[in-house]
Design an enzyme around this catalytic site. Sequence first.
Site, PDB file in Angstrom:
ATOM      1  N   ASP A  11       0.886  -1.151   0.000  1.00  0.00           N
ATOM      2  CA  ASP A  11       0.000   0.000   0.000  1.00  0.00           C
ATOM      3  C   ASP A  11       0.942   1.224   0.000  1.00  0.00           C
ATOM      4  O   ASP A  11       2.130   1.099   0.312  1.00  0.00           O
ATOM      5  CB  ASP A  11      -0.862  -0.041   1.259  1.00  0.00           C
ATOM      6  N   ASP A  13      -0.143   5.049   0.905  1.00  0.00           N
ATOM      7  CA  ASP A  13      -0.429   6.039   1.958  1.00  0.00           C
ATOM      8  C   ASP A  13      -0.329   5.400   3.348  1.00  0.00           C
ATOM      9  O   ASP A  13      -1.103   4.500   3.671  1.00  0.00           O
ATOM     10  CB  ASP A  13      -1.842   6.609   1.767  1.00  0.00           C
ATOM     11  N   GLY A  48      -7.433   3.601   3.571  1.00  0.00           N
ATOM     12  CA  GLY A  48      -7.530   2.575   2.536  1.00  0.00           C
ATOM     13  C   GLY A  48      -8.829   2.636   1.746  1.00  0.00           C
ATOM     14  O   GLY A  48      -9.043   1.866   0.816  1.00  0.00           O
ATOM     15  N   ILE A  49      -9.713   3.553   2.117  1.00  0.00           N
ATOM     16  CA  ILE A  49     -11.046   3.639   1.508  1.00  0.00           C
ATOM     17  C   ILE A  49     -11.055   4.732   0.441  1.00  0.00           C
ATOM     18  O   ILE A  49     -10.502   5.818   0.650  1.00  0.00           O
ATOM     19  CB  ILE A  49     -12.095   3.960   2.617  1.00  0.00           C
ATOM     20  N   ARG A  51     -12.127   7.771  -2.254  1.00  0.00           N
ATOM     21  CA  ARG A  51     -12.523   9.154  -1.930  1.00  0.00           C
ATOM     22  C   ARG A  51     -14.025   9.304  -1.661  1.00  0.00           C
ATOM     23  O   ARG A  51     -14.423   9.865  -0.633  1.00  0.00           O
ATOM     24  CB  ARG A  51     -12.100  10.059  -3.092  1.00  0.00           C
ATOM     25  N   SER A 118      -5.525   5.225  -4.293  1.00  0.00           N
ATOM     26  CA  SER A 118      -5.462   6.677  -4.476  1.00  0.00           C
ATOM     27  C   SER A 118      -5.212   7.054  -5.936  1.00  0.00           C
ATOM     28  O   SER A 118      -4.281   6.552  -6.570  1.00  0.00           O
ATOM     29  CB  SER A 118      -4.346   7.275  -3.625  1.00  0.00           C
ATOM     30  N   ASN A 120      -4.102   9.737  -6.717  1.00  0.00           N
ATOM     31  CA  ASN A 120      -2.906  10.589  -6.667  1.00  0.00           C
ATOM     32  C   ASN A 120      -1.623   9.766  -6.504  1.00  0.00           C
ATOM     33  O   ASN A 120      -0.546  10.343  -6.327  1.00  0.00           O
ATOM     34  CB  ASN A 120      -3.030  11.576  -5.507  1.00  0.00           C
ATOM     35  N   ASP A 172      -1.358  -0.477   6.129  1.00  0.00           N
ATOM     36  CA  ASP A 172      -1.536   0.203   7.427  1.00  0.00           C
ATOM     37  C   ASP A 172      -3.012   0.313   7.813  1.00  0.00           C
ATOM     38  O   ASP A 172      -3.323   0.820   8.886  1.00  0.00           O
ATOM     39  CB  ASP A 172      -0.936   1.617   7.388  1.00  0.00           C
TER      40      ASP A 172
HETATM   41  C1  BG6 Z   1      -5.968   5.560   0.130  1.00  0.00           C
HETATM   42  C2  BG6 Z   1      -6.034   6.343   1.425  1.00  0.00           C
HETATM   43  O1  BG6 Z   1      -4.669   5.159  -0.108  1.00  0.00           O
HETATM   44  O2  BG6 Z   1      -6.408   6.381  -0.957  1.00  0.00           O
HETATM   45  C3  BG6 Z   1      -7.416   6.910   1.637  1.00  0.00           C
HETATM   46  O3  BG6 Z   1      -5.706   5.480   2.496  1.00  0.00           O
HETATM   47  C4  BG6 Z   1      -7.844   7.728   0.417  1.00  0.00           C
HETATM   48  O4  BG6 Z   1      -7.416   7.719   2.798  1.00  0.00           O
HETATM   49  C5  BG6 Z   1      -7.744   6.867  -0.825  1.00  0.00           C
HETATM   50  O5  BG6 Z   1      -9.177   8.196   0.568  1.00  0.00           O
HETATM   51  C6  BG6 Z   1      -8.147   7.589  -2.109  1.00  0.00           C
HETATM   52  O6  BG6 Z   1      -7.224   8.603  -2.374  1.00  0.00           O
HETATM   53  P1  BG6 Z   1      -7.429   9.754  -3.455  1.00  0.00           P
HETATM   54  O7  BG6 Z   1      -6.075  10.393  -3.519  1.00  0.00           O
HETATM   55  O8  BG6 Z   1      -7.827   9.084  -4.731  1.00  0.00           O
HETATM   56  O9  BG6 Z   1      -8.494  10.651  -2.932  1.00  0.00           O
HETATM   57 MG    MG Z   2      -2.749   3.129   3.664  1.00  0.00          MG
END
Ligand code: BG6
Ligand code: MG
Length: 220
Positions: A11, A13, A48-49, A51, A118, A120, A172
């Site tokens: 993972d 983040d 891990g959830i 957006r 994510s 991002n 995590d």
């Molecule tokens: C996960 C994070 O890796 O990515 C979450 O743990 C987050 O907190 C999710 O909501 C989605 O991320 P993003 O950058 O697409 O908003």
């Molecule tokens: Mg994480």
Amino acid sequence: MESRLKAVIFDLDGVITDTATYHYRAWKQLADELGIYFDEKINERLKGIDRMTSLEIILERSPVQYTQEEKEALATKKNDLYKQLIQTMTPADVLPGALAVLQALKQRGILAGLASVSKNAFTVIDKLQIGQYFAYIADAAKITKGKPDPEIFLTVAANLGVAPQDCVGVEDAAAGIKAIKAAGMYGVGIGDPVMLKEADEVIPSLEQFDLERLLARFAS
Ligand code: BG6
Ligand code: MG
């Protein structure tokens, strides 16, 4: 010694870098603006959830009902705040132990994969300048079921050409550990053993990641 361990799927983040705190800060700012109570305990459920699902969890405490369009605008606002926070990231933001683990895997010929939901993730990996260590990085935009569904871990394993039972997953978040276990992989949790009780083992950070011990555990 022959080992069945062929890949370690991370993972991002909260495992490779401390962006979990940036996600929290961005959601907190949005929740404060909306007058919705939000704290670190509620934030645990967001780790891990994806957006939109994260936003729904925050809005559980909202007295106001929002339309789908308004929700999308709120999620975009949070994401804009988050993107500002990650702008200043540099290779120095790789968490202690992470680079050493990635280098050890490379040396041992064990594949590294990235399973972050994510959107991002590619930006963060670019900022950290660690893209070259990963044989495959999942594209969150193409994942239809977020964690705790195993889809993202199974997708990464398939693209690495490795059977799930020959993979270790590192997470995590409780939802992430559930996803790893549902994928049939060995799960290493990073953080609180109570929160991550479904993991096969929990360590405080990647500094304690013992590759040699895992190779021995997967000995065939
Ligand atoms: C996960 C994070 O890796 O990515 C979450 O743990 C987050 O907190 C999710 O909501 C989605 O991320 P993003 O950058 O697409 O908003
Ligand atoms: Mg994480």
